[in-house]
Design an enzyme around this catalytic site. Sequence first.
Site, short mmCIF file in Angstrom:
data_model
loop_
_atom_site.label_atom_id
_atom_site.label_comp_id
_atom_site.label_asym_id
_atom_site.label_seq_id
_atom_site.Cartn_x
_atom_site.Cartn_y
_atom_site.Cartn_z
N CYS A 4 0.83 -1.21 0.00
CA CYS A 4 0.00 0.00 0.00
C CYS A 4 0.86 1.26 0.00
O CYS A 4 0.71 2.13 -0.85
CB CYS A 4 -0.93 0.03 1.22
SG CYS A 4 -2.25 -1.17 1.10
N HIS A 5 1.78 1.36 0.99
CA HIS A 5 2.57 2.59 1.10
C HIS A 5 4.06 2.31 1.26
O HIS A 5 4.81 3.18 1.68
CB HIS A 5 2.06 3.45 2.25
CG HIS A 5 0.59 3.73 2.15
ND1 HIS A 5 -0.34 2.95 2.80
CD2 HIS A 5 -0.11 4.63 1.44
CE1 HIS A 5 -1.55 3.39 2.51
NE2 HIS A 5 -1.45 4.40 1.68
#
Lengths: 179, 430
Positions: A143-144
């Site tokens: 995701c990040h």
Amino acid sequence: MATNVKNDPTRRDFLYVTTAAVGAVGAAAAVWPLIDQMNPDATVKALAVIEADLSAIEVGQSVTFKWRGQPIFIRHRTAAEIETAKAVPLEDMIDPQTDAERVIAGHEQWLVMVGICTHLGCVPLGQKPDDLKGDFNGWFCPCHGSHYDSAGRIRKGPAPKNLLVPPYEFMSDTLVKIG
Amino acid sequence: MSSHSNYNPTNPVEKWFDERLPLIRFSKEHLMDFPTPKNINYWWTMGAVLAIVLVVQIVTGIILAMHYVPNIEMAFDSVEHIRRNVNYGRIIQGTHAVGASMFFFAVYIHMFRGLYYGSYKAPREILWILGVIIFLLMMATSFLGYTLPWGQMSYWGATVITNVFSAIPLVGTPILEFLRGGFVVDNPTLNRFFSLHYLLPFIIAAVVALHIWALHVPGNGNPTGVEVKSNADTIPFHPYYTMKDLFVIVVFFIPFAWFVFFAPDILGHADNYIRANPFVTPAHIVPEWYLLPFYAMLRAVDFDVLFINAKLGGVIVMFGSILILMVLPWLDKSKTRSGNYRPMFKPFFWLFVLNFLMLMYLGAQVAEGIYVILSKVGTAYYFGYFLIVLPILARIETPKPLPNSISESILDKHEAKAAKKIQIGGEGNE
């Protein structure tokens, strides 16, 4: 009443205060069930503890269990992974923790963690052999971009904490009780 | 009726707000300072009780919807889940189920109060009609809600009541299938019943707002039926009637709580703890107690009248028994409002109350023998009261003289009491 000094509480004052107090307690008692009904119910609590059988997990293999609706990562670590994890100096870490603090003494080969990234709650990759494992050969959150090492500790990226270790204990060498 | 507030905001913020949205002024005028006849008795407290029970039903209902599943495979189990597993679910579900009964208990007192004291007469016809609409909505809501647990009584109650519409000539069956969303009561029926059961209470709340609006135009009636003539006849709603209402609410909640805590199922039917089975009908289908009088009247019609068969006739009588209330203000033309001043009206009224209770009893009995005959007699009197007794009484009855004003009636009472005391005191001295 004319003889009553102003500061002197009357019988009526007493009645007002006690009535209000009893009313407030009653109202609170009546409202509490309306709030508490939203808390986890008995069926949810009944599934709050699980037992995981580790006997079939080979060295170097990871398995995901479900506990309280969340993925639990259990990894049977290789000796090399344990050594690498132990060798990392604490000052290199975002959330410094020794490898010994991440496992139960005597069962160092078993890493048990909640498989939820401490950044914003995605499930990191790294459980399957062909998954991305990040720069530190552990887990990588797509995701990040948080990188976790072979002890599940955050080493690079936006996550603030190491992967959470849930409360668990060994019932035998191959059976753990989580929760 | 908008000039009875002594609201004078001194605080500049309050003043600024009041000029833009006079919310505080409105609340003060209608919830606190509203001039209320000083002689209204305990029969006038049910309005406040009903408002509170509506809130209780909406709050507990919203909570139950958080845990209930409107699907025929899971509905029954989800209600059991609420009662067994959800924190305090046993009490919340019990409050909602018992609350329906308490709601009807209070509304019947409220309605009989209106019937006795002539609350439906001019200028309160709209107020009364709105009340009848609320009553109809309540019956619809309770019926829809009773279907949701998906037990045997739920299922067969829904089947029987939706079948009522099949009595309509020609289009009966298409309407029936439209209402059910199928050939029988099934999952589509349960889903729409759940949706509507969630919707209707808010419509009730809206009609209640209109009901109170319509009340606050002429103001409250009172036991003498004489309208308010001066400030001497009234006292402010708060604190006098807020406290009186609160007292009754507390008393009302004692039996309410008893049912919830000790006998949550006593007003229901054991058959509803059997999962719905479309292949087996329970031996004895009975609606909830509050619908029994109307059910008895439905069953009382077991004969054809001209081209109207018994089935359609029963349905007409059942709906007619409620719709007739809508035209009551034009059936009872007696100028005297209060039953207290109507000597001939009184026995007929109390007979009407007894008759209603008898029909309630008969609705729960088997449709055989003496019960059928009594149901017919009861139905006849129910309609006869409205269509024959009240119109005739309005013509022939000589009412007792009315007091000149509310305050005078109170003074008269005090004088009579004082006179009695003197008399008794005098006797004691001899």
